[in-house]
Design a protein around this motif. Sequence first.
Motif, short mmCIF file in Angstrom:
data_model
loop_
_atom_site.label_atom_id
_atom_site.label_comp_id
_atom_site.label_asym_id
_atom_site.label_seq_id
_atom_site.Cartn_x
_atom_site.Cartn_y
_atom_site.Cartn_z
N SER A 53 0.86 -1.17 0.00
CA SER A 53 0.00 0.00 0.00
C SER A 53 0.89 1.22 0.00
CB SER A 53 -0.92 0.02 1.22
OG SER A 53 -1.75 1.18 1.21
N GLY A 54 0.90 1.95 -1.11
CA GLY A 54 1.80 3.07 -1.22
C GLY A 54 3.24 2.61 -1.09
N ASP A 55 3.97 3.20 -0.13
CA ASP A 55 5.38 2.85 0.04
C ASP A 55 5.61 1.79 1.10
OD1 ASP A 55 4.66 4.29 2.25
OD2 ASP A 55 6.37 5.67 2.21
N ALA A 56 4.53 1.17 1.61
CA ALA A 56 4.66 0.24 2.73
C ALA A 56 4.20 -1.16 2.35
CB ALA A 56 3.84 0.73 3.92
N THR A 57 4.86 -2.14 2.95
CA THR A 57 4.42 -3.52 2.88
C THR A 57 3.74 -3.86 4.20
OG1 THR A 57 6.19 -4.19 1.37
CG2 THR A 57 5.10 -5.93 2.62
N LEU A 58 2.48 -4.28 4.13
CA LEU A 58 1.68 -4.56 5.32
C LEU A 58 1.45 -6.06 5.43
CD1 LEU A 58 -0.93 -1.66 4.99
CD2 LEU A 58 1.33 -1.63 6.05
N ARG A 110 -0.19 0.00 9.70
CA ARG A 110 1.13 0.47 9.28
C ARG A 110 1.91 1.01 10.48
NH1 ARG A 110 2.33 4.12 5.20
NH2 ARG A 110 0.87 3.02 3.85
N GLY A 111 3.17 0.61 10.55
CA GLY A 111 4.03 1.00 11.65
C GLY A 111 3.90 0.15 12.89
N ALA A 112 3.07 -0.91 12.85
CA ALA A 112 2.87 -1.78 14.01
C ALA A 112 3.07 -3.23 13.63
CB ALA A 112 1.47 -1.59 14.59
N GLY A 113 3.44 -4.05 14.60
CA GLY A 113 3.59 -5.48 14.36
C GLY A 113 4.56 -5.75 13.22
N LEU A 114 4.11 -6.56 12.27
CA LEU A 114 4.95 -6.93 11.13
C LEU A 114 4.75 -6.04 9.91
CD1 LEU A 114 4.64 -10.83 11.32
CD2 LEU A 114 6.46 -9.37 12.26
N SER A 115 3.97 -4.97 10.07
CA SER A 115 3.71 -4.07 8.95
C SER A 115 4.70 -2.92 8.92
CB SER A 115 2.29 -3.50 9.04
OG SER A 115 1.33 -4.48 8.71
N LEU A 119 3.10 5.36 11.10
CA LEU A 119 1.79 5.91 11.44
C LEU A 119 1.85 7.43 11.60
CD1 LEU A 119 -1.18 5.34 12.25
CD2 LEU A 119 -0.39 5.22 14.63
N LYS A 120 2.95 7.96 12.12
CA LYS A 120 3.03 9.38 12.43
C LYS A 120 2.90 10.24 11.17
CE LYS A 120 5.86 8.87 16.60
NZ LYS A 120 7.16 9.21 17.25
N THR A 121 3.32 9.73 10.05
CA THR A 121 3.25 10.52 8.81
C THR A 121 1.98 10.21 8.02
OG1 THR A 121 4.52 8.83 7.61
CG2 THR A 121 5.76 10.63 8.65
N SER A 122 1.11 9.41 8.57
CA SER A 122 -0.12 9.03 7.87
C SER A 122 -1.26 9.96 8.26
CB SER A 122 -0.49 7.59 8.19
OG SER A 122 -0.96 7.50 9.53
N GLY A 123 -2.37 9.77 7.59
CA GLY A 123 -3.63 10.44 7.91
C GLY A 123 -4.75 9.49 7.60
N TYR A 124 -5.98 9.92 7.84
CA TYR A 124 -7.11 9.04 7.56
C TYR A 124 -7.14 8.56 6.11
CZ TYR A 124 -9.12 10.25 12.13
OH TYR A 124 -9.34 10.41 13.47
N PRO A 125 -6.91 9.42 5.10
CA PRO A 125 -6.93 8.92 3.72
C PRO A 125 -5.90 7.82 3.47
CG PRO A 125 -7.13 11.30 3.72
CD PRO A 125 -6.80 10.90 5.13
N MET A 126 -4.70 7.97 4.03
CA MET A 126 -3.69 6.93 3.83
C MET A 126 -4.09 5.63 4.50
SD MET A 126 0.39 6.95 4.80
CE MET A 126 0.74 8.32 3.71
#
Length: 361
Positions: A53-58, A110-115, A119-126
């Motif tokens: 999702s975007g620049d992250a692997t979840l 995103r930013g938690a567990g194995l994802s 989170l700090k740079t995210s928002g509701y749309p992300m």
Amino acid sequence: MRRVQLVAGFGALGLLLGTSAALAATGGPDAHEKPWNAAPSTTILQESRTFRSGDATLSGTLYLPAGARPRGAIVVFHGASSPLRSSPLYTHLKEMLPPLGVAVFVYDRRGAGLSGGDLKTSGYPMLADDGIAAVGMLAKDPRIDPKRIGVWGLSQGGWLSLLAASRDPQIAFAVSISAPVVTPDVQMMFSSTNSLRVNGYGQGDIDEMIATRKAVDDYMRGTGDRATAQSRLDAAKIKPWFKYLYMDDKVGDRATSRWRKEIEHDPLATLKSVRAPTLVIFGATDPVVPVAASVERIHAFSRTHPKLNLVVVASADHGMQTAVSAKTLLDPANKDAERPDAPEYFGLLASWLTRIGVARQ
């Protein structure tokens, strides 16, 4: 991939209320060696999945009822305090829905567990787009019906489920639990006020807390200044009730603040834009969100949205629980302890998913 055996029988409601006991009866490694065990009716496949999702692997887990027929599915959005797939908030979905023929996908936020991701740079749309990416991933699985994939969320997750459904027409339905139809700053003022009340603080403390939150929120909206907000926080952080403010002791830069992005979110506008079948549920005894105000705002436009179902569950709190005190629920130490147990909620969710054709044996 490993298989988890679940018992199905005695009708949908009986299944919902008895699933935990069924798991206990069949979950051990020697379950079939015991002379009193019978073969369960439903086999649940449990599979680890990753997706981009975007620049992250979840990373998440899919709970899929075995069988030749393509299944409906639900992607789970996170409550603000329940970022992990293992959070107790999601246990009932994993146990209850697969035996009804509905796959469940729960992932680490995103930013938690194995994802990955931050989170700090995210928002509701992300965060909504993360769930949309999960829907797209499931739609490619031939065992899942791409026309029957929807989303579920509680509290902040409820906002995200509606936002995702408004952004992606592929989402077939949305379930929003305990997500107020007021802006996040109004909801947090309501929650903090009740937190002080149930812990015995007087009106003077409540007024000081309200002034502190208002100073910070005004700065984030651009109608107040940062120095005033920080001064209020400095006075509040030495108070015994500060933990119920649910704020850091430093005012961040509004240009980059995640909270500023959040308070600009209008959940009513989002709900109005959802065209898929939508189930909105509140608890009648919820001290976290202003249910009465939310219901009033929804009723004002619901006649123009025939696919919207609104229900307030008697005796249920914010987490669809019936036996947890408001003081316990509002204690920050219990922020990831919610575990739904309201029979009415279980029955509503199962019957609604059946009515819209998602739950099928």
